[in-house]
Design an enzyme around this catalytic site. Structure first.
Site, PDB file in Angstrom:
ATOM      1  N   LYS A 197       0.829  -1.212   0.000  1.00 48.43           N
ATOM      2  CA  LYS A 197       0.000   0.000   0.000  1.00 48.43           C
ATOM      3  C   LYS A 197       0.856   1.252   0.000  1.00 48.43           C
ATOM      4  O   LYS A 197       0.520   2.242  -0.634  1.00 48.43           O
ATOM      5  CB  LYS A 197      -0.956  -0.002   1.202  1.00 48.43           C
ATOM      6  CG  LYS A 197      -2.074  -1.000   1.045  1.00 48.43           C
ATOM      7  CD  LYS A 197      -3.215  -0.736   1.995  1.00 48.43           C
ATOM      8  CE  LYS A 197      -4.365  -1.688   1.709  1.00 48.43           C
ATOM      9  NZ  LYS A 197      -5.388  -1.685   2.749  1.00 48.43           N
TER      10      LYS A 197
ATOM     11  N   LYS B 259      -4.726 -10.781  -6.805  1.00 50.79           N
ATOM     12  CA  LYS B 259      -6.031 -11.153  -6.239  1.00 50.79           C
ATOM     13  C   LYS B 259      -7.090 -10.138  -6.649  1.00 50.79           C
ATOM     14  O   LYS B 259      -6.759  -8.995  -7.000  1.00 50.79           O
ATOM     15  CB  LYS B 259      -5.942 -11.296  -4.722  1.00 50.79           C
ATOM     16  CG  LYS B 259      -5.772 -10.021  -3.952  1.00 50.79           C
ATOM     17  CD  LYS B 259      -6.005 -10.278  -2.463  1.00 50.79           C
ATOM     18  CE  LYS B 259      -6.180  -8.947  -1.756  1.00 50.79           C
ATOM     19  NZ  LYS B 259      -6.572  -9.031  -0.383  1.00 50.79           N
TER      20      LYS B 259
ATOM     21  N   LYS C 298     -10.754  -4.471  -4.454  1.00 48.77           N
ATOM     22  CA  LYS C 298     -11.630  -3.304  -4.607  1.00 48.77           C
ATOM     23  C   LYS C 298     -10.933  -2.158  -5.323  1.00 48.77           C
ATOM     24  O   LYS C 298     -11.559  -1.311  -5.933  1.00 48.77           O
ATOM     25  CB  LYS C 298     -12.029  -2.775  -3.221  1.00 48.77           C
ATOM     26  CG  LYS C 298     -13.045  -3.614  -2.514  1.00 48.77           C
ATOM     27  CD  LYS C 298     -13.204  -3.116  -1.065  1.00 48.77           C
ATOM     28  CE  LYS C 298     -13.879  -4.158  -0.216  1.00 48.77           C
ATOM     29  NZ  LYS C 298     -13.773  -3.924   1.212  1.00 48.77           N
TER      30      LYS C 298
END
Ligand code: TYM
Length: 327
Positions: free
Chosen positions: A110, A192, A195
């Protein structure tokens, strides 16, 4: 046994969230004392629009109910409404080495993606997650493989606290679904389903039939024609087999048999139809429940009361052990 798990309120829930998490919660609630929460404190580690966050938090409770979380069996609550999460996270942060946080894979990923300023909340995210779990003395936490590192971190913190202040926390075990649980991106099976990735790479649980068809038929698959489950060599088609298997409730082996020699196009069409049927049921329930404002608020309140009573009693013990003056 008591179990706990959480889900963030941001973005539309996608197939990964359902097949990796909520579907197993629905099964587990029959066997265990279950607590599930909307992780709004975690969500604000990425900037949120306050009004949208509030609405999303409510909507996600509706989604959990529509997906089969039964409020008679499980407690559903909102993380920020139980103040002890933040309180315990602070205390745990004082026994967490910075290096342990900086090593976390999710943080590194992130942080790399984050443009501009990096905030401490993103680094401290795993401490809050540990607090979520330890507060409830949960014996097990349903997680998929990619969250195992967070659970290891939680176990370490529990052991460290117990060693320093005396036995206080359960050391929780991960409860990983048999399938491993990871659902991959429809456009890039090396990643994966997420969102934060492009729209055509994920299937929202509220997706309409046309869009489901388009995304499944357009899903990236591997070279060859055979419908064979081989995550290493054929990650794209294996991902679609996993989705079919979990949605249809049939083992992957049987999916292979059913579509032997049928080719990708026929298989994809059948998968799209299965998804249209199953997600249609979910969409209908979601619409019905969404208008029942009072009922939903009552469930959130009941969930909060149950969570609060456990959290308060744990914190009373923690405060005493740490040496804070009693209230
Ligand atoms: P979140 O909101 O990102 O995801 C919720 C759950 O969905 C799972 N998931 C997936 N499973 C399979 N395939 C995928 N592609 C996929 N994408 C997401 C996640 O593994 C998760 O189980 N940090 C957590 C929320 C949390 C939590 C906790 C969980 C906060 N505190 C304490 C357990 C215990 C998160 O961001 O989940």
């Amino acid at each position: 046994m008591r179990i706990i798990s959480g889900i963030q309120p941001t973005g539309n829930y996608h197939l990964g969230n359902y097949l990796g998490a909520v579907q197993s919660w629905v099964k587990l609630q029959d066997q265990h004392e279950s607590l599930f929460f909307i992780a709004d404190l975690h969500a604000i580690t990425i900037p949120q629009d306050p009004e949208a966050l509030k609405q999303a938090t409510f909507d996600k409770v509706v989604e959990l109910l529509a997906l089969g979380i039964n409020p008679e069996k499980s407690s559903i609550f909102v993380q920020s409404q139980v103040k002890e999460h933040a309180e315990l996270a602070w205390i745990l942060s004082t026994i967490t080495p910075l290096g342990d946080l900086e090593r976390m894979t999710q943080y590194k990923d992130k942080a790399k993606k984050q443009k501009g300023e990096l905030y401490a909340g993103l680094l401290n995210y795993p401490i809050l997650m540990a607090a979520d779990i330890l507060l409830y003395k949960a014996k097990a936490v349903p997680v998929v493989k990619d969250q195992i590192q967070h659970l290891e971190f939680t176990r370490n913190l529990a052991q460290k606290f117990n060693a320093r202040f005396g036995s206080t926390f359960e050391v929780p075990e991960p409860l990983v679904p048999e399938s491993g649980g990871k659902i991959l991106s429809l456009q890039d099976p090396a990643r994966k389903m997420s969102k934060s990735d492009p729209e055509d790479s994920r299937l929202s649980l509220l997706e309409d039939p046309d869009s489901i068809k388009k995304k499944i038929l357009g899903a990236v698959t591997d070279t060859g024609k055979q419908i064979t489950y081989n995550p290493e060599k054929k990650p794209g088609i294996s991902n679609l087999i996993t989705i079919y298997s979990l949605m249809g409730g049939i083992p992957a082996k049987d999916v292979e048999k059913k579509f032997k020699n049928k080719g990708y196009a026929i298989f994809k069409k059948a998968l799209a139809e299965l998804l249209i049927e199953k997600l249609g049921v979910f969409r209908k329930k979601y619409q019905e429940l969404k208008s029942r404002d009072l009922y939903i608020h009552e469930i959130i309140k009941q969930g909060r009361m149950k969570a609060q009573s456990i959290a308060e009693s744990t914190m009373e013990d923690v405060r005493k052990k740490v040496g804070f003056l009693p209230l």
